[in-house]
Design a protein around this motif. Structure first.
Motif, PDB file in Angstrom:
ATOM      1  N   PHE A 170      98.050  55.287  26.472  1.00 42.52           N
ATOM      2  CA  PHE A 170      97.470  56.176  27.475  1.00 42.52           C
ATOM      3  C   PHE A 170      95.962  56.004  27.489  1.00 42.52           C
ATOM      4  O   PHE A 170      95.368  55.465  26.543  1.00 42.52           O
ATOM      5  N   VAL A 171      95.338  56.447  28.582  1.00 41.01           N
ATOM      6  CA  VAL A 171      93.886  56.428  28.735  1.00 41.01           C
ATOM      7  C   VAL A 171      93.426  57.841  29.078  1.00 41.01           C
ATOM      8  O   VAL A 171      94.024  58.502  29.931  1.00 41.01           O
ATOM      9  N   VAL A 172      92.386  58.303  28.401  1.00 43.74           N
ATOM     10  CA  VAL A 172      91.817  59.617  28.678  1.00 43.74           C
ATOM     11  C   VAL A 172      90.685  59.457  29.691  1.00 43.74           C
ATOM     12  O   VAL A 172      89.782  58.635  29.493  1.00 43.74           O
ATOM     13  N   ASP A 173      90.737  60.203  30.774  1.00 44.44           N
ATOM     14  CA  ASP A 173      89.670  60.194  31.774  1.00 44.44           C
ATOM     15  C   ASP A 173      88.453  60.922  31.190  1.00 44.44           C
ATOM     16  O   ASP A 173      88.471  62.132  30.993  1.00 44.44           O
ATOM     17  N   THR A 174      87.401  60.169  30.900  1.00 43.21           N
ATOM     18  CA  THR A 174      86.191  60.747  30.317  1.00 43.21           C
ATOM     19  C   THR A 174      85.006  60.667  31.275  1.00 43.21           C
ATOM     20  O   THR A 174      83.850  60.680  30.847  1.00 43.21           O
ATOM     21  N   SER A 175      85.291  60.604  32.551  1.00 46.64           N
ATOM     22  CA  SER A 175      84.220  60.457  33.547  1.00 46.64           C
ATOM     23  C   SER A 175      83.179  61.566  33.430  1.00 46.64           C
ATOM     24  O   SER A 175      81.972  61.312  33.489  1.00 46.64           O
ATOM     25  N   ILE A 225      96.913  59.105  16.559  1.00 50.87           N
ATOM     26  CA  ILE A 225      96.665  58.157  17.638  1.00 50.87           C
ATOM     27  C   ILE A 225      95.543  57.213  17.223  1.00 50.87           C
ATOM     28  O   ILE A 225      94.663  57.574  16.439  1.00 50.87           O
ATOM     29  N   HIS A 226      95.590  55.998  17.725  1.00 53.97           N
ATOM     30  CA  HIS A 226      94.617  54.978  17.350  1.00 53.97           C
ATOM     31  C   HIS A 226      93.743  54.627  18.550  1.00 53.97           C
ATOM     32  O   HIS A 226      94.251  54.380  19.657  1.00 53.97           O
ATOM     33  N   ALA A 227      92.433  54.619  18.327  1.00 58.47           N
ATOM     34  CA  ALA A 227      91.483  54.273  19.383  1.00 58.47           C
ATOM     35  C   ALA A 227      91.467  52.765  19.594  1.00 58.47           C
ATOM     36  O   ALA A 227      91.331  51.996  18.636  1.00 58.47           O
ATOM     37  N   LEU A 228      91.600  52.347  20.844  1.00 57.60           N
ATOM     38  CA  LEU A 228      91.633  50.924  21.186  1.00 57.60           C
ATOM     39  C   LEU A 228      90.291  50.402  21.692  1.00 57.60           C
ATOM     40  O   LEU A 228      90.191  49.236  22.060  1.00 57.60           O
ATOM     41  N   ALA A 246      88.170  50.638  31.177  1.00 58.84           N
ATOM     42  CA  ALA A 246      89.255  51.519  30.733  1.00 58.84           C
ATOM     43  C   ALA A 246      89.564  52.563  31.796  1.00 58.84           C
ATOM     44  O   ALA A 246      90.724  52.857  32.084  1.00 58.84           O
ATOM     45  N   GLY A 247      88.521  53.124  32.408  1.00 55.96           N
ATOM     46  CA  GLY A 247      88.741  54.105  33.468  1.00 55.96           C
ATOM     47  C   GLY A 247      89.464  53.523  34.655  1.00 55.96           C
ATOM     48  O   GLY A 247      90.310  54.189  35.276  1.00 55.96           O
ATOM     49  N   SER A 248      89.158  52.257  34.983  1.00 57.97           N
ATOM     50  CA  SER A 248      89.798  51.638  36.144  1.00 57.97           C
ATOM     51  C   SER A 248      91.305  51.532  35.980  1.00 57.97           C
ATOM     52  O   SER A 248      92.044  51.485  36.969  1.00 57.97           O
ATOM     53  N   LEU A 249      91.780  51.502  34.738  1.00 59.62           N
ATOM     54  CA  LEU A 249      93.222  51.410  34.498  1.00 59.62           C
ATOM     55  C   LEU A 249      93.959  52.656  34.972  1.00 59.62           C
ATOM     56  O   LEU A 249      95.170  52.602  35.241  1.00 59.62           O
ATOM     57  N   ILE A 250      93.235  53.786  35.058  1.00 61.34           N
ATOM     58  CA  ILE A 250      93.858  55.033  35.532  1.00 61.34           C
ATOM     59  C   ILE A 250      93.177  55.536  36.800  1.00 61.34           C
ATOM     60  O   ILE A 250      93.280  56.709  37.143  1.00 61.34           O
ATOM     61  N   ARG A 251      92.450  54.618  37.477  1.00 60.00           N
ATOM     62  CA  ARG A 251      91.776  54.931  38.752  1.00 60.00           C
ATOM     63  C   ARG A 251      90.698  55.997  38.568  1.00 60.00           C
ATOM     64  O   ARG A 251      90.536  56.906  39.382  1.00 60.00           O
ATOM     65  N   ALA A 252      89.967  55.902  37.442  1.00 56.85           N
ATOM     66  CA  ALA A 252      88.890  56.837  37.155  1.00 56.85           C
ATOM     67  C   ALA A 252      87.605  56.053  36.909  1.00 56.85           C
ATOM     68  O   ALA A 252      87.634  54.835  36.690  1.00 56.85           O
ATOM     69  N   ALA A 253      86.483  56.747  36.927  1.00 53.87           N
ATOM     70  CA  ALA A 253      85.202  56.071  36.726  1.00 53.87           C
ATOM     71  C   ALA A 253      85.053  55.558  35.298  1.00 53.87           C
ATOM     72  O   ALA A 253      84.610  54.427  35.067  1.00 53.87           O
ATOM     73  N   TYR A 254      85.413  56.395  34.320  1.00 50.40           N
ATOM     74  CA  TYR A 254      85.298  56.009  32.918  1.00 50.40           C
ATOM     75  C   TYR A 254      86.499  56.527  32.141  1.00 50.40           C
ATOM     76  O   TYR A 254      87.097  57.548  32.500  1.00 50.40           O
ATOM     77  N   GLY A 255      86.847  55.839  31.076  1.00 48.89           N
ATOM     78  CA  GLY A 255      87.965  56.279  30.257  1.00 48.89           C
ATOM     79  C   GLY A 255      87.901  55.696  28.865  1.00 48.89           C
ATOM     80  O   GLY A 255      87.093  54.811  28.565  1.00 48.89           O
ATOM     81  N   GLU A 256      88.765  56.208  27.983  1.00 52.06           N
ATOM     82  CA  GLU A 256      88.907  55.694  26.624  1.00 52.06           C
ATOM     83  C   GLU A 256      90.382  55.435  26.353  1.00 52.06           C
ATOM     84  O   GLU A 256      91.240  56.264  26.670  1.00 52.06           O
TER      85      GLU A 256
END
Length: 239
Positions: free
Chosen positions: A158-163, A144-147, A208-218
């Motif tokens: 995909f986005v990982v929720d890292t909140s 997987i490649h980090a964006l 990035a988090g807002s894309l999955i309705r989270a506070a923070y994401g990658e």
């Protein structure tokens, strides 16, 4: 023991910047997590190889990763050639990761761009029985490649929720005192906005988090289509 997840990156601090929250989250889930720095970052304008090695060791403790190693390739001179592929193949065969995080194939820093290509090719070659390198054949299941911080018009796979891990990510990044100070406004793929670096990272990861309705994401991207087993269990509300 094989690693569950390996971040393979060009320089010390790249893994923390690109996927520090995701690595910490995998650690929290009980996964065996590692970082493979391709170079010592000796061409950097600040610090030196010895200082950056101490900083990366401190950041590794913050993240709680299982293993960190350095391939010893020349900073600023990465090439996707036979000699460097062999070094990478031997590292992959030794670490045996199931999933590899690599930089995005497009990058402002030439080492980032070349590293993405070199890592992908090495992941394939590492699984070939007759490839002339030390170690038993091993091919990672997923690449997987980090964006993070990319301005390209590419939608993340995909986005990982890292909140829950975001503040730990910042703490790991702060270990690189030779690279990042309170007035640092630019690093790696991050373009300056006038904000201090840590504020800019907070802004980017919050988006990035807002894309999955989270506070923070990658954000991450894969060349292949992801499979879904149960469409009734999909996350992220549509409306």
């Amino acid at each position: 023991m094989p690693l569950d997840l390996l971040a393979a990156v060009a320089h010390p601090d790249d893994a923390e910047l690109l996927a520090g929250g995701t690595l910490a989250k995998a650690v929290d889930a009980g996964r065996r997590v590692g970082i493979l720095d391709l170079t010592h970052g000796e061409m950097g304008s600040r610090g030196n190889a010895e200082i950056r090695a101490r900083e990366s060791a401190a950041a590794s403790l913050v993240l709680g990763i299982t293993a960190r190693t350095n391939a010893g390739l020349p900073d600023g001179h990465l090439q996707n050639n036979d000699a460097m592929r062999r070094v990478m193949v031997e590292q992959l065969r030794r670490l045996k990761p199931r999933v590899v995080i690599a930089p995005y194939p497009v990058g402002r820093h030439p080492d980032h761009r070349i590293a993405a290509e070199l890592i992908r090719d090495a992941c394939f070659l590492a699984g070939l029985k007759n490839y002339p390198a030390d170690g038993e054949p091993w091919k990672p299941f997923k690449l997987i490649h980090a964006l993070a911080y990319r301005e390209d018009a590419v939608k993340p796979t995909f986005v990982v929720d890292t909140s829950a891990q975001f503040e730990r990510k910042l703490k790991a990044i702060a270990c690189y005192a030779s690279q990042f100070t309170d007035d640092t406004i630019q690093a790696g793929e991050l373009y300056p906005t006038g904000q201090p670096l840590l504020h800019l990272i907070r802004t980017q990861d919050a988006h990035a988090g807002s894309l999955i309705r989270a506070a923070y994401g990658e954000r991450f991207w894969t060349a292949e289509t992801m499979a879904v087993d149960d469409v009734t269990r999909l996350g992220v509300a549509s409306l």
